[in-house]
Design a protein around this motif. Structure first.
Motif, PDB file in Angstrom:
ATOM      1  N   LYS A   1      -8.390   1.085   3.651  1.00  0.00           N
ATOM      2  CA  LYS A   1      -8.491   1.141   2.179  1.00  0.00           C
ATOM      3  C   LYS A   1      -9.825   0.561   1.700  1.00  0.00           C
ATOM      4  O   LYS A   1      -9.910  -0.028   0.623  1.00  0.00           O
ATOM      5  CB  LYS A   1      -7.298   0.438   1.506  1.00  0.00           C
ATOM      6  CG  LYS A   1      -5.951   1.047   1.882  1.00  0.00           C
ATOM      7  CD  LYS A   1      -5.798   2.464   1.355  1.00  0.00           C
ATOM      8  CE  LYS A   1      -4.496   3.120   1.818  1.00  0.00           C
ATOM      9  NZ  LYS A   1      -4.424   4.551   1.468  1.00  0.00           N
TER      10      LYS A   1
ATOM     11  N   ILE B   1       0.821  -1.208   0.000  1.00  0.00           N
ATOM     12  CA  ILE B   1       0.000   0.000   0.000  1.00  0.00           C
ATOM     13  C   ILE B   1       0.861   1.267   0.000  1.00  0.00           C
ATOM     14  O   ILE B   1       1.796   1.372   0.797  1.00  0.00           O
ATOM     15  CB  ILE B   1      -0.883   0.013   1.278  1.00  0.00           C
ATOM     16  CG1 ILE B   1      -1.734  -1.255   1.357  1.00  0.00           C
ATOM     17  CG2 ILE B   1      -1.753   1.247   1.338  1.00  0.00           C
ATOM     18  CD1 ILE B   1      -2.744  -1.395   0.284  1.00  0.00           C
TER      19      ILE B   1
ATOM     20  N   GLU C   1     -11.217   2.020  -1.613  1.00  0.00           N
ATOM     21  CA  GLU C   1     -10.610   1.414  -2.811  1.00  0.00           C
ATOM     22  C   GLU C   1     -11.186   0.014  -3.050  1.00  0.00           C
ATOM     23  O   GLU C   1     -11.453  -0.374  -4.189  1.00  0.00           O
ATOM     24  CB  GLU C   1      -9.086   1.320  -2.636  1.00  0.00           C
ATOM     25  CG  GLU C   1      -8.364   2.661  -2.709  1.00  0.00           C
ATOM     26  CD  GLU C   1      -8.384   3.445  -1.401  1.00  0.00           C
ATOM     27  OE1 GLU C   1      -9.131   3.076  -0.459  1.00  0.00           O
ATOM     28  OE2 GLU C   1      -7.652   4.454  -1.322  1.00  0.00           O
ATOM     29  N   ILE C   2     -11.367  -0.752  -1.962  1.00  0.00           N
ATOM     30  CA  ILE C   2     -11.917  -2.109  -2.086  1.00  0.00           C
ATOM     31  C   ILE C   2     -13.314  -2.038  -2.711  1.00  0.00           C
ATOM     32  O   ILE C   2     -13.648  -2.802  -3.625  1.00  0.00           O
ATOM     33  CB  ILE C   2     -11.962  -2.805  -0.700  1.00  0.00           C
ATOM     34  CG1 ILE C   2     -10.530  -3.083  -0.208  1.00  0.00           C
ATOM     35  CG2 ILE C   2     -12.799  -4.090  -0.748  1.00  0.00           C
ATOM     36  CD1 ILE C   2     -10.435  -3.487   1.257  1.00  0.00           C
TER      37      ILE C   2
ATOM     38  N   VAL D   1     -11.762  -8.699  -5.877  1.00  0.00           N
ATOM     39  CA  VAL D   1     -11.038  -8.358  -4.651  1.00  0.00           C
ATOM     40  C   VAL D   1     -11.438  -9.347  -3.554  1.00  0.00           C
ATOM     41  O   VAL D   1     -12.633  -9.627  -3.382  1.00  0.00           O
ATOM     42  CB  VAL D   1     -11.359  -6.928  -4.184  1.00  0.00           C
ATOM     43  CG1 VAL D   1     -10.529  -6.555  -2.969  1.00  0.00           C
ATOM     44  CG2 VAL D   1     -11.145  -5.925  -5.309  1.00  0.00           C
TER      45      VAL D   1
ATOM     46  N   HIS E   1      -2.273  -7.148  -1.726  1.00  0.00           N
ATOM     47  CA  HIS E   1      -2.646  -5.735  -1.508  1.00  0.00           C
ATOM     48  C   HIS E   1      -3.021  -5.186  -2.894  1.00  0.00           C
ATOM     49  O   HIS E   1      -4.016  -5.598  -3.438  1.00  0.00           O
ATOM     50  CB  HIS E   1      -1.545  -4.928  -0.821  1.00  0.00           C
ATOM     51  CG  HIS E   1      -1.157  -5.474   0.532  1.00  0.00           C
ATOM     52  ND1 HIS E   1      -2.042  -5.545   1.580  1.00  0.00           N
ATOM     53  CD2 HIS E   1       0.016  -5.987   0.995  1.00  0.00           C
ATOM     54  CE1 HIS E   1      -1.430  -6.069   2.633  1.00  0.00           C
ATOM     55  NE2 HIS E   1      -0.186  -6.349   2.304  1.00  0.00           N
TER      56      HIS E   1
ATOM     57  N   ASN F   1      -3.794  -3.077   6.594  1.00  0.00           N
ATOM     58  CA  ASN F   1      -3.702  -1.736   5.993  1.00  0.00           C
ATOM     59  C   ASN F   1      -3.826  -0.651   7.049  1.00  0.00           C
ATOM     60  O   ASN F   1      -3.136   0.364   7.001  1.00  0.00           O
ATOM     61  CB  ASN F   1      -4.822  -1.518   4.964  1.00  0.00           C
ATOM     62  CG  ASN F   1      -4.683  -2.409   3.746  1.00  0.00           C
ATOM     63  OD1 ASN F   1      -3.629  -3.006   3.528  1.00  0.00           O
ATOM     64  ND2 ASN F   1      -5.739  -2.508   2.965  1.00  0.00           N
TER      65      ASN F   1
ATOM     66  N   LEU G   1      -7.183  -9.501  -6.474  1.00  0.00           N
ATOM     67  CA  LEU G   1      -6.463  -8.702  -5.473  1.00  0.00           C
ATOM     68  C   LEU G   1      -6.701  -9.333  -4.100  1.00  0.00           C
ATOM     69  O   LEU G   1      -7.832  -9.743  -3.801  1.00  0.00           O
ATOM     70  CB  LEU G   1      -6.976  -7.254  -5.452  1.00  0.00           C
ATOM     71  CG  LEU G   1      -6.141  -6.220  -6.229  1.00  0.00           C
ATOM     72  CD1 LEU G   1      -6.010  -6.602  -7.680  1.00  0.00           C
ATOM     73  CD2 LEU G   1      -6.734  -4.830  -6.095  1.00  0.00           C
ATOM     74  N   THR G   2      -5.660  -9.419  -3.305  1.00  0.00           N
ATOM     75  CA  THR G   2      -5.815  -9.961  -1.951  1.00  0.00           C
ATOM     76  C   THR G   2      -5.594  -8.816  -0.961  1.00  0.00           C
ATOM     77  O   THR G   2      -4.474  -8.495  -0.620  1.00  0.00           O
ATOM     78  CB  THR G   2      -4.835 -11.109  -1.685  1.00  0.00           C
ATOM     79  OG1 THR G   2      -3.499 -10.601  -1.705  1.00  0.00           O
ATOM     80  CG2 THR G   2      -4.979 -12.227  -2.716  1.00  0.00           C
ATOM     81  N   SER G   3      -6.685  -8.217  -0.545  1.00  0.00           N
ATOM     82  CA  SER G   3      -6.604  -7.046   0.316  1.00  0.00           C
ATOM     83  C   SER G   3      -6.703  -7.460   1.787  1.00  0.00           C
ATOM     84  O   SER G   3      -7.298  -8.489   2.105  1.00  0.00           O
ATOM     85  CB  SER G   3      -7.748  -6.095  -0.057  1.00  0.00           C
ATOM     86  OG  SER G   3      -7.521  -4.844   0.513  1.00  0.00           O
ATOM     87  N   CYS G   4      -6.140  -6.640   2.664  1.00  0.00           N
ATOM     88  CA  CYS G   4      -6.044  -6.995   4.086  1.00  0.00           C
ATOM     89  C   CYS G   4      -6.368  -5.754   4.925  1.00  0.00           C
ATOM     90  O   CYS G   4      -5.458  -5.010   5.322  1.00  0.00           O
ATOM     91  CB  CYS G   4      -4.632  -7.488   4.397  1.00  0.00           C
ATOM     92  SG  CYS G   4      -4.055  -8.804   3.297  1.00  0.00           S
TER      93      CYS G   4
ATOM     94  N   THR H   1      -4.150  -2.344  -3.992  1.00  0.00           N
ATOM     95  CA  THR H   1      -5.297  -1.445  -4.204  1.00  0.00           C
ATOM     96  C   THR H   1      -4.886  -0.078  -4.772  1.00  0.00           C
ATOM     97  O   THR H   1      -5.754   0.659  -5.229  1.00  0.00           O
ATOM     98  CB  THR H   1      -6.112  -1.250  -2.900  1.00  0.00           C
ATOM     99  OG1 THR H   1      -5.214  -1.000  -1.826  1.00  0.00           O
ATOM    100  CG2 THR H   1      -6.959  -2.464  -2.591  1.00  0.00           C
TER     101      THR H   1
END
Ligand code: HPA
Ligand code: ZN
Length: 338
Positions: A260, A201, A263-264, A274, A224, A252, A245-248, A226
């Protein structure tokens, strides 16, 4: 807060966890137990004292706490115990598929054989599968080490190729763009391995690194990632190529003060797959169910939103289509009951 998401829903919803560092699941109590077992002086004697060292405000300061903690991992049983504890927690968080990162160089650089690391983790993977949890390992290269070291690591791991399904890239992104590792990713692809990489990020040059990861290095997912919102043409590329995408969110919020979520939500609406994950749950205040719940509460997401995110996680998992179908059916019946 008007979200209809309960803790029971966020935790029970069947999901894949695709961004999880096994070394990031080292809870203070296991750290203390392993330190005692192996005679390693970590400088703290209680869970509270260990917890008090978990202070960081960006990726660099996090990694400065994270890597030294690994000294307590010494033999195959230690790596097994760490992963087995994670799989127990994953099941309680509704995880039906886990693709777990591990960092061999964080161990080989302090004299532990790669054989010890992979065999210990793999034993826990096999045991998890016996309980019905689909699981695999992803070998990550440390990007603040040299490209030569990454190549040596891949060569030394290839005899164990049946024990991991892909390669990734983690550690400190500053001054370590993915292009530094073009050759090792090319060789990994030739060996039939899947490819993902961290695009952390708000890094200097985030968007250039994302572009290179997608268009030059063959990344199938971005960990991440994003910051891709900065370039609509790359968002379209990710959507059209099914890039996950692997967001956390909780991670974050530790390293940037924001989940974030905006953005997600924007990327999900744009059709990008995502997923939500826990990254290093022992350090970032929660496992994957906590991440689903926190995001829903903070951004007022509903059950249908979390269902979509869980379905995304299944869609971008590295499993055969029949397994995906069966997991979507588990989501169908969970949602029908709630
Ligand atoms: N980014 C980079 N390196 C890491 C991370 C991360 O999120 N977690 C563990 N190592
Ligand atoms: Zn990570």
């Amino acid at each position: 807060m008007s979200t209809d998401v309960t803790r029971e829903f966020a935790f029970g919803l069947p999901k894949a966890e695709l961004h999880l560092h096994l070394e990031g699941t080292l809870e203070p109590d296991l750290k203390l137990a392993l330190a005692r077992k192996n005679g390693v002086d970590i400088g703290q004697a209680t869970v509270e004292e260990v917890q008090a060292t978990y202070r960081f405000n960006d990726l660099t300061s996090f990694l400065a706490v994270y890597y030294p903690a690994m000294d307590v991992l010494q033999d195959e049983d230690d790596f097994y115990a760490l992963a087995a504890a994670y799989f127990r927690r994953a099941r309680a968080n509704g995880v039906v598929r886990a693709e777990c990162f591990f960092d061999p160089q964080a161990h080989t650089s302090r004299g532990i054989e790669i054989d010890t690391v992979i065999r210990g983790y793999h034993r826990a993977v096999v045991e998890a599968r016996e309980t019905g949890l689909s699981a695999d390992l992803i070998l990550c290269f440390l990007r603040d080490m040299s490209a030569e070291s990454a190549l040596e690591t891949l060569q030394s791991a290839l005899p164990y190729k049946h024990m991991f399904i892909g390669v990734g890239l983690d550690s400190d992104e500053r001054d370590n763009p993915p292009t530094k590792f073009a050759r090792v990713f090319e060789l990994a692809r030739e060996a039939g391995l899947h490819v993902t990489m961290h695009c952390d990020i708000d890094q200097v040059g985030s968007i250039n690194n994302i572009r290179a990861a997608l268009t030059e290095l063959g990344a199938q997912r971005l960990d991440h990632g994003t910051n891709i919102v900065e370039d609509p043409s790359l968002v379209a590329y990710a959507r059209d190529h099914g890039i996950g995408l692997t967001s956390c969110p909780l991670s974050n919020s530790f390293v940037t003060k924001e989940m974030k979520g905006k953005e997600i939500i924007e990327l999900t609406a744009a059709g990008v797959k995502v997923s939500i994950n826990s990254d290093d749950p022992a350090y970032f205040g929660g496992y994957v169910g906590d991440n689903y719940l926190a995001l829903a509460q903070r951004f007022d997401l509903g059950r249908a939103d979390l269902e979509r995110i869980a379905r995304n996680s299944i869609d971008i998992a590295w499993i055969p289509d029949e397994q995906k179908k069966a997991m979507h059916a588990r989501i169908d019946s969970f949602v029908a009951q709630h």
